[in-house]
Design a protein around this motif. Sequence first.
Motif, mmCIF file in Angstrom:
data_model
loop_
_atom_site.group_PDB
_atom_site.id
_atom_site.type_symbol
_atom_site.label_atom_id
_atom_site.label_comp_id
_atom_site.label_asym_id
_atom_site.label_seq_id
_atom_site.Cartn_x
_atom_site.Cartn_y
_atom_site.Cartn_z
ATOM 1 N N GLN A 175 0.816 -1.205 0.000
ATOM 2 C CA GLN A 175 0.000 0.000 0.000
ATOM 3 C C GLN A 175 0.855 1.263 0.000
ATOM 4 O O GLN A 175 0.504 2.263 -0.630
ATOM 5 N N GLY A 176 1.987 1.225 0.697
ATOM 6 C CA GLY A 176 2.850 2.401 0.734
ATOM 7 C C GLY A 176 3.480 2.714 -0.605
ATOM 8 O O GLY A 176 3.840 3.869 -0.865
ATOM 9 N N ALA A 177 3.607 1.696 -1.460
ATOM 10 C CA ALA A 177 4.198 1.902 -2.783
ATOM 11 C C ALA A 177 3.146 2.194 -3.845
ATOM 12 O O ALA A 177 3.497 2.581 -4.968
ATOM 13 N N ALA A 178 1.861 1.991 -3.526
ATOM 14 C CA ALA A 178 0.801 2.219 -4.508
ATOM 15 C C ALA A 178 0.693 3.694 -4.841
ATOM 16 O O ALA A 178 1.115 4.567 -4.077
ATOM 17 N N PHE A 179 0.102 3.991 -5.985
ATOM 18 C CA PHE A 179 -0.081 5.399 -6.355
ATOM 19 C C PHE A 179 -1.046 6.069 -5.388
ATOM 20 O O PHE A 179 -0.766 7.147 -4.867
ATOM 21 N N SER A 180 -2.197 5.456 -5.152
ATOM 22 C CA SER A 180 -3.164 5.995 -4.183
ATOM 23 C C SER A 180 -2.734 5.578 -2.785
ATOM 24 O O SER A 180 -2.609 4.384 -2.503
ATOM 25 N N LYS A 181 -2.536 6.555 -1.921
ATOM 26 C CA LYS A 181 -1.969 6.282 -0.599
ATOM 27 C C LYS A 181 -2.918 6.726 0.508
ATOM 28 O O LYS A 181 -2.515 7.416 1.448
ATOM 29 N N PHE A 182 -4.171 6.335 0.402
ATOM 30 C CA PHE A 182 -5.118 6.689 1.453
ATOM 31 C C PHE A 182 -4.689 6.058 2.770
ATOM 32 O O PHE A 182 -4.477 4.848 2.868
ATOM 33 N N THR A 183 -4.587 6.870 3.806
ATOM 34 C CA THR A 183 -4.154 6.371 5.112
ATOM 35 C C THR A 183 -5.170 5.393 5.690
ATOM 36 O O THR A 183 -4.803 4.484 6.441
ATOM 37 N N ARG A 184 -6.435 5.552 5.347
ATOM 38 C CA ARG A 184 -7.458 4.650 5.883
ATOM 39 C C ARG A 184 -7.252 3.207 5.442
ATOM 40 O O ARG A 184 -7.766 2.286 6.086
ATOM 41 N N TYR A 185 -6.504 2.997 4.366
ATOM 42 C CA TYR A 185 -6.240 1.631 3.926
ATOM 43 C C TYR A 185 -5.424 0.849 4.946
ATOM 44 O O TYR A 185 -5.350 -0.377 4.874
#
Length: 596
Positions: A360-370
């Motif tokens: 998730q930290g490397a994904a383009f979308s970095k929503f903290t809720r994830y």
Amino acid sequence: MKIRGGEGEKGRRGERKDEAARSLRWLPLLYSLSPLLPFLILCRFYGLNWDEGTLLHPDERFCITVAQSLNFPASASQFFDSSVSPLNPANLPNTHFVYGQLPLFLLKIAAILAPSADFLLTGRFLSALFDCGTVLFTFLIARRLFSTQGAILAAVLVAGAALHIQHAHFFVTDAFAACFLTASFWAGTRLIGENKTRDALLTGAFFGAALACKISAALFVVALLGFLVVFARCNPPRRTVFCALLCGFAAIICFRIGHPMAFRGEIAGGFFDLRPDPRFWREVATQAAITRGEVDVPFNVQWIGRTPWIFSLWNLGFWGYGWPFLLSAGAGLLVLARRPRGHAILLVGALFAVVMFGIQGAAFSKFTRYFLPMTPFCALLAAHFWSEIEQRRAVFRWGALLVALLTTLWGASVASIYGRTHTRLAASRWILQNIAPGTVVANETDWDEGLPISWAVGHGNLSAVTLDSFDLDTPQKRASLMAKLDAAEWIFISSGRSWQNIPRWPQKWPMMSQFYYALFSNRLGFHLEKQFVSYPQLGPLQFPDSNAEEALSVYDHPQVLLFRKTKNYDAAKVRALLESVPLPPEQGWMPKLAGQ
């Protein structure tokens, strides 16, 4: 043999004495931590009507609207038949639903059980309740891994996490998925420790329920595979295969019942028709493309230029967890990596947390809720760190208390937001009281909430125009923008979604970037007349968080700015300013390629 047995019994007695002595040393800490839990639980239910029923969270508004439009089917076969089911959001007009259905089902059932309760507040109550479940299951897991003191510490850290307190106030699927994943891990720890068939079923059932809340919960397969490896080392192959099959079977059953729209369900009585429904999976594929930055939507602009992993770490430390909690978890991971022996279950949890953060930290979308499902495992790592370090020097136990207190204080400061009037509502009421009817006012975009919030306070007979900030900069947009600025007496900025993000992509929005630079540097002929903020707060201390990840503030406490035209406004100078930058080509724009 008798001598060895006697020595073994003496050893066990010694271990019990050591544990008892350690428990006595921890008693002051135990008494200090225990009162924090009920306080933090109450924080989840405090101010649930924070937007006065106006549905200012767009994802929540979507989920509530969809849930209200659904009806229970007349038969089981209709329930499982996606093409005709009245519980299938895909059968509603113009509805693109990519979430799980299970939270909607739970809300519909709760509404039947409490018909007089407000539908929105019932949904938020359920979110808060399930987040309490995450705290409970964290405690139960930690109680199997550590002492009672360590379990309370882990529970307090999850309970005090600001990210969880915030999402307990929204009816969205994240809190439900996090609870079921934590419950699945708890059942997995029981399976490893007690080797009971029911726990294999529970592990799979909870995992299936999590999938029925959010498809991205599939990443938890990493933890399930970890449990399989640990279980296989202690059991015969036949037993291992049997429990693995039971787990998988339970997961499929619960997912099939909790999220029937994933399957067609048109033949074989509905339930046994496991052919994928292409409507739902097309929506999932589209959402995945958005997450990768391959689709140009307004909320993707905020991720341009964000550093992988560092951006997520910063938001978790600064806002989501607080630095004391996050650093303790990191220290626990290092301690576990150095001395992993005897901590198989904790290793499984750490593996899931690391994999989740890595992906998730490397994904383009970095929503903290994830990262909500990751919180319990960070709490376990933090508890492990303080448990290990306390064995070296007893004084370090007070470090655990300090971390718990600081996490609690930060969680309480975020919870204080829900006791104050929402900034958009406060601004809307001020506008109606201070701006004359007929005045021309400009909002930024139809995509974000405009002011005043008409369905809450009325429109005040203002003449509203929209600057279309997220439209591509074109000659037509420039001419329209000039005309609207000439006419408008006010510019309303109801959040940072436009002005904080559009300058991140100057190749697409060179004119709008110039517009915002001029507006905030007082070169446009408008000055900041009024602003409305509602920061996390402890007594007189405020903690500005407008620079945190957008979604951490834009729903429940956005910064609202009202700019008023001054006598220094010069149409010719504004025209020259906007015409001084070349406009971009009309082409396909992909956020992940911005700046290349």
